[in-house]
Design a protein around this motif. Structure first.
Motif, PDB file in Angstrom:
ATOM      1  N   LEU A  66       0.787  -1.238   0.000  1.00 23.13           N
ATOM      2  CA  LEU A  66       0.000   0.000   0.000  1.00 23.13           C
ATOM      3  C   LEU A  66       0.817   1.285   0.000  1.00 23.13           C
ATOM      4  O   LEU A  66       0.271   2.341  -0.277  1.00 23.13           O
ATOM      5  CB  LEU A  66      -0.953   0.007   1.204  1.00 23.13           C
ATOM      6  CG  LEU A  66      -1.985  -1.118   1.248  1.00 23.13           C
ATOM      7  CD1 LEU A  66      -2.841  -0.983   2.504  1.00 23.13           C
ATOM      8  CD2 LEU A  66      -2.841  -1.130   0.002  1.00 23.13           C
ATOM      9  N   ASP A  67       2.105   1.217   0.308  1.00 14.40           N
ATOM     10  CA  ASP A  67       2.875   2.465   0.405  1.00 14.40           C
ATOM     11  C   ASP A  67       3.382   2.984  -0.940  1.00 14.40           C
ATOM     12  O   ASP A  67       4.048   4.003  -1.009  1.00 14.40           O
ATOM     13  CB  ASP A  67       4.021   2.337   1.414  1.00 14.40           C
ATOM     14  CG  ASP A  67       5.178   1.480   0.919  1.00 14.40           C
ATOM     15  OD1 ASP A  67       5.123   0.953  -0.214  1.00 14.40           O
ATOM     16  OD2 ASP A  67       6.143   1.321   1.687  1.00 14.40           O
ATOM     17  N   GLY A  68       3.077   2.263  -2.016  1.00 12.82           N
ATOM     18  CA  GLY A  68       3.428   2.744  -3.343  1.00 12.82           C
ATOM     19  C   GLY A  68       4.802   2.363  -3.836  1.00 12.82           C
ATOM     20  O   GLY A  68       5.175   2.694  -4.962  1.00 12.82           O
ATOM     21  N   THR A  69       5.592   1.652  -3.030  1.00 17.94           N
ATOM     22  CA  THR A  69       6.947   1.311  -3.446  1.00 17.94           C
ATOM     23  C   THR A  69       7.108  -0.149  -3.859  1.00 17.94           C
ATOM     24  O   THR A  69       8.150  -0.524  -4.381  1.00 17.94           O
ATOM     25  CB  THR A  69       7.957   1.605  -2.312  1.00 17.94           C
ATOM     26  OG1 THR A  69       7.615   0.804  -1.182  1.00 17.94           O
ATOM     27  CG2 THR A  69       7.961   3.079  -1.952  1.00 17.94           C
ATOM     28  N   PHE A  70       6.082  -0.954  -3.641  1.00 20.57           N
ATOM     29  CA  PHE A  70       6.198  -2.391  -3.922  1.00 20.57           C
ATOM     30  C   PHE A  70       6.574  -2.652  -5.384  1.00 20.57           C
ATOM     31  O   PHE A  70       7.526  -3.383  -5.666  1.00 20.57           O
ATOM     32  CB  PHE A  70       4.900  -3.129  -3.565  1.00 20.57           C
ATOM     33  CG  PHE A  70       4.972  -4.607  -3.810  1.00 20.57           C
ATOM     34  CD1 PHE A  70       5.525  -5.448  -2.858  1.00 20.57           C
ATOM     35  CD2 PHE A  70       4.513  -5.163  -4.999  1.00 20.57           C
ATOM     36  CE1 PHE A  70       5.621  -6.817  -3.077  1.00 20.57           C
ATOM     37  CE2 PHE A  70       4.599  -6.526  -5.230  1.00 20.57           C
ATOM     38  CZ  PHE A  70       5.150  -7.345  -4.265  1.00 20.57           C
ATOM     39  N   ALA A  71       5.823  -2.085  -6.308  1.00 15.46           N
ATOM     40  CA  ALA A  71       6.064  -2.327  -7.733  1.00 15.46           C
ATOM     41  C   ALA A  71       7.481  -1.924  -8.139  1.00 15.46           C
ATOM     42  O   ALA A  71       8.112  -2.586  -8.970  1.00 15.46           O
ATOM     43  CB  ALA A  71       5.040  -1.580  -8.578  1.00 15.46           C
ATOM     44  N   LYS A  72       8.002  -0.873  -7.524  1.00  9.13           N
ATOM     45  CA  LYS A  72       9.361  -0.433  -7.831  1.00  9.13           C
ATOM     46  C   LYS A  72      10.388  -1.374  -7.195  1.00  9.13           C
ATOM     47  O   LYS A  72      11.389  -1.722  -7.814  1.00  9.13           O
ATOM     48  CB  LYS A  72       9.562   0.994  -7.321  1.00  9.13           C
ATOM     49  CG  LYS A  72      10.903   1.587  -7.649  1.00  9.13           C
ATOM     50  CD  LYS A  72      11.006   3.012  -7.134  1.00  9.13           C
ATOM     51  CE  LYS A  72      12.411   3.521  -7.256  1.00  9.13           C
ATOM     52  NZ  LYS A  72      12.611   4.811  -6.629  1.00  9.13           N
ATOM     53  N   SER A  73      10.143  -1.802  -5.964  1.00  8.61           N
ATOM     54  CA  SER A  73      11.123  -2.626  -5.254  1.00  8.61           C
ATOM     55  C   SER A  73      11.313  -4.001  -5.889  1.00  8.61           C
ATOM     56  O   SER A  73      12.410  -4.554  -5.842  1.00  8.61           O
ATOM     57  CB  SER A  73      10.756  -2.764  -3.776  1.00  8.61           C
ATOM     58  OG  SER A  73       9.578  -3.525  -3.617  1.00  8.61           O
ATOM     59  N   ILE A  74      10.271  -4.559  -6.518  1.00  7.44           N
ATOM     60  CA  ILE A  74      10.423  -5.890  -7.113  1.00  7.44           C
ATOM     61  C   ILE A  74      11.369  -5.890  -8.303  1.00  7.44           C
ATOM     62  O   ILE A  74      11.852  -6.954  -8.701  1.00  7.44           O
ATOM     63  CB  ILE A  74       9.065  -6.535  -7.485  1.00  7.44           C
ATOM     64  CG1 ILE A  74       8.329  -5.744  -8.561  1.00  7.44           C
ATOM     65  CG2 ILE A  74       8.210  -6.743  -6.250  1.00  7.44           C
ATOM     66  CD1 ILE A  74       7.055  -6.406  -9.064  1.00  7.44           C
ATOM     67  N   ASN A  75      11.676  -4.718  -8.844  1.00 10.10           N
ATOM     68  CA  ASN A  75      12.632  -4.636  -9.954  1.00 10.10           C
ATOM     69  C   ASN A  75      14.017  -5.126  -9.537  1.00 10.10           C
ATOM     70  O   ASN A  75      14.812  -5.538 -10.382  1.00 10.10           O
ATOM     71  CB  ASN A  75      12.734  -3.205 -10.490  1.00 10.10           C
ATOM     72  CG  ASN A  75      11.471  -2.788 -11.210  1.00 10.10           C
ATOM     73  OD1 ASN A  75      10.807  -3.600 -11.844  1.00 10.10           O
ATOM     74  ND2 ASN A  75      11.132  -1.525 -11.106  1.00 10.10           N
TER      75      ASN A  75
END
Length: 126
Positions: A66-75
């Motif tokens: 929910l904090d908006g960083t998940f999609a970026k961190s999985i990179n």
């Protein structure tokens, strides 16, 4: 009649496979995860930091969806590894698994909700 037989036959074979929610995301029960956990994999709690700190499965890392960083961190994650995701109810972990699948991850499992996993006897840290 052939159609009905085909549907019934397909249903029989699907019982032995991990469930999928229509998006290709694999969902397994807490009991199935207990068996899978003996194999190598990465356990990820996608709840908020506050939920994670209140209690989580032993060995889990926290990646808040929910904090908006998940999609970026999985990179930065290894797409060849197996990932087991959970949240409070299985909803957020299902969404996170779908994001990972779309990013090219092949071995991602939604293992459901924390309380169900805890009730199944998986070790926790409170």
């Amino acid at each position: 009649m052939k159609l009905i037989f085909g549907i019934l036959l397909a249903g029989l074979f699907s019982c032995s496979q991990p469930q999928q929610d229509g998006t290709g995301v694999k969902t397994i029960s807490a009991t199935e995860y207990k068996e899978q956990a003996k194999k190598e994999g990465v356990l990820v709690d996608v709840r908020t930091t506050q939920e994670f700190e209140a209690g989580h499965l032993t060995g889990a890392s926290n990646a808040d969806l929910l904090d908006g960083t998940f999609a970026k961190s999985i990179n930065d994650w290894d797409k060849e590894k197996t990932y087991y995701l959970y949240c409070k109810s299985g909803n957020r972990s299902g969404k996170a698994a779908k994001l990972m699948e779309e990013a090219g991850f092949k071995n991602v499992y939604n293992i459901g909700g924390y309380e169900d996993l805890k009730s199944a006897g998986l070790p926790t840290q409170e």
